[in-house]
Design an enzyme around this catalytic site. Structure first.
Site, PDB file in Angstrom:
ATOM      1  N   HIS A  16      18.097  33.913  30.815  1.00  0.00           N
ATOM      2  CA  HIS A  16      19.197  33.201  30.249  1.00  0.00           C
ATOM      3  C   HIS A  16      19.501  34.100  28.844  1.00  0.00           C
ATOM      4  O   HIS A  16      19.080  33.492  27.881  1.00  0.00           O
ATOM      5  CB  HIS A  16      18.808  32.026  30.224  1.00  0.00           C
ATOM      6  CG  HIS A  16      20.153  31.329  29.873  1.00  0.00           C
ATOM      7  ND1 HIS A  16      20.397  30.040  30.514  1.00  0.00           N
ATOM      8  CD2 HIS A  16      20.960  31.073  28.918  1.00  0.00           C
ATOM      9  CE1 HIS A  16      21.442  29.292  30.095  1.00  0.00           C
ATOM     10  NE2 HIS A  16      21.980  30.182  28.934  1.00  0.00           N
TER      11      HIS A  16
ATOM     12  N   ASN B 209      28.422  27.250  36.527  1.00  0.00           N
ATOM     13  CA  ASN B 209      28.712  26.556  35.119  1.00  0.00           C
ATOM     14  C   ASN B 209      30.164  26.308  34.904  1.00  0.00           C
ATOM     15  O   ASN B 209      30.897  27.380  34.960  1.00  0.00           O
ATOM     16  CB  ASN B 209      28.066  27.660  34.118  1.00  0.00           C
ATOM     17  CG  ASN B 209      26.510  27.598  34.285  1.00  0.00           C
ATOM     18  OD1 ASN B 209      25.977  26.934  35.036  1.00  0.00           O
ATOM     19  ND2 ASN B 209      26.021  28.532  33.491  1.00  0.00           N
TER      20      ASN B 209
ATOM     21  N   TYR C 201      33.220  24.729  32.367  1.00  0.00           N
ATOM     22  CA  TYR C 201      33.517  24.074  31.455  1.00  0.00           C
ATOM     23  C   TYR C 201      34.824  23.817  31.107  1.00  0.00           C
ATOM     24  O   TYR C 201      35.461  22.690  30.561  1.00  0.00           O
ATOM     25  CB  TYR C 201      32.955  25.061  30.081  1.00  0.00           C
ATOM     26  CG  TYR C 201      31.512  24.922  29.686  1.00  0.00           C
ATOM     27  CD1 TYR C 201      30.829  23.933  29.032  1.00  0.00           C
ATOM     28  CD2 TYR C 201      30.754  25.735  30.641  1.00  0.00           C
ATOM     29  CE1 TYR C 201      29.495  23.831  29.146  1.00  0.00           C
ATOM     30  CE2 TYR C 201      29.317  25.737  30.401  1.00  0.00           C
ATOM     31  CZ  TYR C 201      28.589  24.628  29.662  1.00  0.00           C
ATOM     32  OH  TYR C 201      27.235  24.795  29.944  1.00  0.00           O
TER      33      TYR C 201
ATOM     34  N   GLU D 208      25.395  23.813  34.957  1.00  0.00           N
ATOM     35  CA  GLU D 208      25.886  23.554  33.861  1.00  0.00           C
ATOM     36  C   GLU D 208      27.396  22.904  33.713  1.00  0.00           C
ATOM     37  O   GLU D 208      28.197  23.537  34.568  1.00  0.00           O
ATOM     38  CB  GLU D 208      25.856  24.829  32.710  1.00  0.00           C
ATOM     39  CG  GLU D 208      24.672  25.388  32.224  1.00  0.00           C
ATOM     40  CD  GLU D 208      24.929  26.336  31.319  1.00  0.00           C
ATOM     41  OE1 GLU D 208      25.738  26.393  30.577  1.00  0.00           O
ATOM     42  OE2 GLU D 208      23.893  27.161  31.320  1.00  0.00           O
TER      43      GLU D 208
ATOM     44  N   ARG E  92      16.568  22.044  34.467  1.00  0.00           N
ATOM     45  CA  ARG E  92      16.689  23.546  34.753  1.00  0.00           C
ATOM     46  C   ARG E  92      16.199  23.935  33.256  1.00  0.00           C
ATOM     47  O   ARG E  92      17.043  23.920  32.361  1.00  0.00           O
ATOM     48  CB  ARG E  92      18.241  23.722  35.212  1.00  0.00           C
ATOM     49  CG  ARG E  92      18.462  25.227  35.041  1.00  0.00           C
ATOM     50  CD  ARG E  92      19.904  25.628  35.538  1.00  0.00           C
ATOM     51  NE  ARG E  92      20.119  26.940  35.177  1.00  0.00           N
ATOM     52  CZ  ARG E  92      20.931  27.465  34.373  1.00  0.00           C
ATOM     53  NH1 ARG E  92      22.087  26.629  33.849  1.00  0.00           N
ATOM     54  NH2 ARG E  92      21.118  28.641  34.274  1.00  0.00           N
TER      55      ARG E  92
ATOM     56  N   GLU F 265      24.834  33.493  34.224  1.00  0.00           N
ATOM     57  CA  GLU F 265      26.268  33.784  33.693  1.00  0.00           C
ATOM     58  C   GLU F 265      26.194  35.531  33.425  1.00  0.00           C
ATOM     59  O   GLU F 265      26.464  35.853  32.347  1.00  0.00           O
ATOM     60  CB  GLU F 265      26.655  33.221  32.322  1.00  0.00           C
ATOM     61  CG  GLU F 265      26.778  31.767  32.483  1.00  0.00           C
ATOM     62  CD  GLU F 265      27.284  30.881  31.534  1.00  0.00           C
ATOM     63  OE1 GLU F 265      27.515  31.554  30.420  1.00  0.00           O
ATOM     64  OE2 GLU F 265      27.355  29.867  31.345  1.00  0.00           O
TER      65      GLU F 265
HETATM   66  O1  IFM Z   1      25.006  27.413  25.691  1.00  0.00           O
HETATM   67  C1  IFM Z   1      25.952  27.732  26.436  1.00  0.00           C
HETATM   68  C2  IFM Z   1      24.660  28.262  27.543  1.00  0.00           C
HETATM   69  O2  IFM Z   1      23.658  28.948  27.329  1.00  0.00           O
HETATM   70  C3  IFM Z   1      25.435  28.953  28.715  1.00  0.00           C
HETATM   71  N1  IFM Z   1      26.456  28.494  29.161  1.00  0.00           N
HETATM   72  C4  IFM Z   1      27.466  27.945  28.244  1.00  0.00           C
HETATM   73  C5  IFM Z   1      26.843  27.049  27.296  1.00  0.00           C
HETATM   74  C6  IFM Z   1      27.762  26.473  26.199  1.00  0.00           C
HETATM   75  O3  IFM Z   1      28.294  27.544  25.619  1.00  0.00           O
END
Ligand code: IFM
Length: 446
Positions: free
Chosen positions: A118, A292, A294, A351, A74, A163
């Site tokens: 992005h 995404n 985290y 992500e 990606r 995002e």
């Molecule tokens: O690096 C970023 C990415 O560009 C978008 N999502 C979160 C990642 C980590 O902060």
């Protein structure tokens, strides 16, 4: 044997974070170029001028992907590299770069997943108000049309935006990302136009690429009330989720704003700028939802913060170098919630990854045990979600290699491969070896 045979295993990157090449080869200025060249905005004054020099080193990077064993990659297209002023004149050199990259991927049997936006908006468009300007929907449509016409014969998997929460709130309310505003009405207006531009671009991509699969990537942060039995904390956690997640999910899947968002738009006076009923146009059929994931936020009611909520750090929990809590169960809960509330046909984890203060390479490898654990636990959570019936179709580790981590510059490293930014040498981390092994084990089981 949860992972299906056709499960997609990949890694992700984005244009401004890895390409470099400054303003050479006809690339126009983007908002991150302007922002990072403004003193005090990015850690250490770092910029993406050189980044991973991927513009020159992409053949080596594709070879690295092949060695890793991924089947999909990606990446994002830099809008000002292909249309330097954002609209109008096309930069053929920019288009040719992406054509060469896609050709190398194909030669390596790696499927390209292309993200249109992005975060590197052409500065020329920001000078006209950027995403706050209602014309931004039209600008994005023209850009989506060009890229899908030019690259659509070789790219079948398309992501409109990455995002939108960050594009709107982090960039225009918190002011941490380019263009660096702290203005709620601007942030909500940006969110509105970004969502509308998604709805407008999807049919264009479909028309230009009839066999395309098209989706959007939304960042999801899982939240829990600090005191689970406390009514105020429960309401606050729900408000956080509405602000961070559902503000974007509901328009994309239902064409409406959540009640909390509507109240907020009203209270902040944003309704003079946008007509919330227009948001029905953001709802168009999509083939997949990209998420995404985290971390989790533990949320407490706040009487001082205007949002009504604040984040609490819970003792004894594991945190990454960015102070993000490691909470793999949150990914499982998030997937179940999405599946049960919005019914996406297919979900990709576009992500997932972590930043740690890695040691330097020794004997050709970087020892990063915490990242190995992070990947193991999150991939296990996905396996569990699939067992429970969630249609997760693929996973893209963030990121292929260390890169320009936005306001954190090169100080924060998310890569499976270590990058020495002086020499541009890439070295595998143990997490890359783990990911390589896990992919081959899961393929063998499927
Ligand atoms: O690096 C970023 C990415 O560009 C978008 N999502 C979160 C990642 C980590 O902060």
């Amino acid at each position: 044997m949860a992972f299906p045979k056709d499960f997609v295993w990949g890694t992700a990157t984005s244009s401004y974070q890895i390409e470099g090449g400054g303003l050479d080869y006809g690339r126009g200025e983007c908002i991150w170029h302007r922002f990072s060249h403004t003193p005090g905005k990015v850690y250490n004054g770092d910029t993406g001028d050189i980044a991973c020099d991927h513009i020159h080193r992409y053949p080596q990077d594709v070879a690295m992907m092949a060695e890793l064993g991924i089947d999909s990659y990606r990446f994002s297209v830099s809008w000002p590299r292909v249309i330097p002023a954002g609209t109008g004149t096309i930069n053929q050199q920019g288009l040719d770069f992406y054509k060469r990259l896609i050709e190398s991927l194909q030669e390596a049997n790696i499927t390209p997943y292309l993200t249109l936006y992005h975060w590197d908006l052409p500065q020329a468009l920001q000078d006209k108000g950027g995403w706050e300007n209602p014309d931004s929907v039209q600008w994005f449509m023209e850009y989506a049309d060009l890229i899908s016409r030019e690259l659509g014969s070789d790219v079948k998997d398309w992501i409109t935006h990455n995002e939108p929460f960050v594009v709107s709130m982090v960039s225009n309310l918190f002011g941490v990302h380019a263009p660096g505003q702290q203005d709620p009405v601007a942030a909500y207006t940006v969110a509105h136009h970004v969502l509308l531009s998604h709805g407008a671009a999807v049919p264009i991509i479909r028309q230009n690429v009839p066999d395309a699969e098209v989706g959007i990537t939304l960042d999801q942060t899982y939240s829990m009330p600090y005191r689970p039995d406390n009514h105020e904390d429960q309401i606050a956690a729900r408000r956080f989720a509405a602000f961070h997640n559902d503000w974007f999910l509901e328009p994309v899947f239902r064409g409406t704003y959540p009640a909390d968002a509507l109240k907020e738009l009203d209270q902040r006076g944003a309704l003079s700028k946008i007509d919330p009923t227009e948001i029905s146009k953001a709802q168009v059929p999509i083939d997949f939802l990209g998420i995404n994931y985290y971390t989790r936020y533990v949320i407490k009611a706040s009487e001082t913060d205007p949002s009504g909520f604040e984040q609490v750090r819970v003792d004894g929990t594991e945190h990454t170098a960015l102070d993000w809590e490691v909470y793999p169960d949150g990914l499982l809960h998030t997937l179940l919630y999405l599946h049960n509330a919005y019914y996406p046909t297919k979900i990709y984890i576009t992500e997932n990854g972590c930043s740690y203060d890695d040691p330097l390479p020794i004997n050709g490898v970087v020892d990063d045990p915490k990242r190995v654990d992070y990947y193991r636990q999150h991939i296990d959570a996905i396996e569990k979600a699939i067992e429970l019936g969630v249609p997760v179709a693929g996973y893209f580790a963030w990121s292929l290699m260390d890169n320009f981590e936005w306001a954190e510059g090169y100080n924060r490293r998310f890569g499976l491969y270590h990058v020495d930014f002086e020499t541009q040498e890439r070295t595998p981390k143990k997490s890359a070896l783990y990911y390589q092994e896990r992919i081959s084990q899961e393929r063998a089981k499927a």
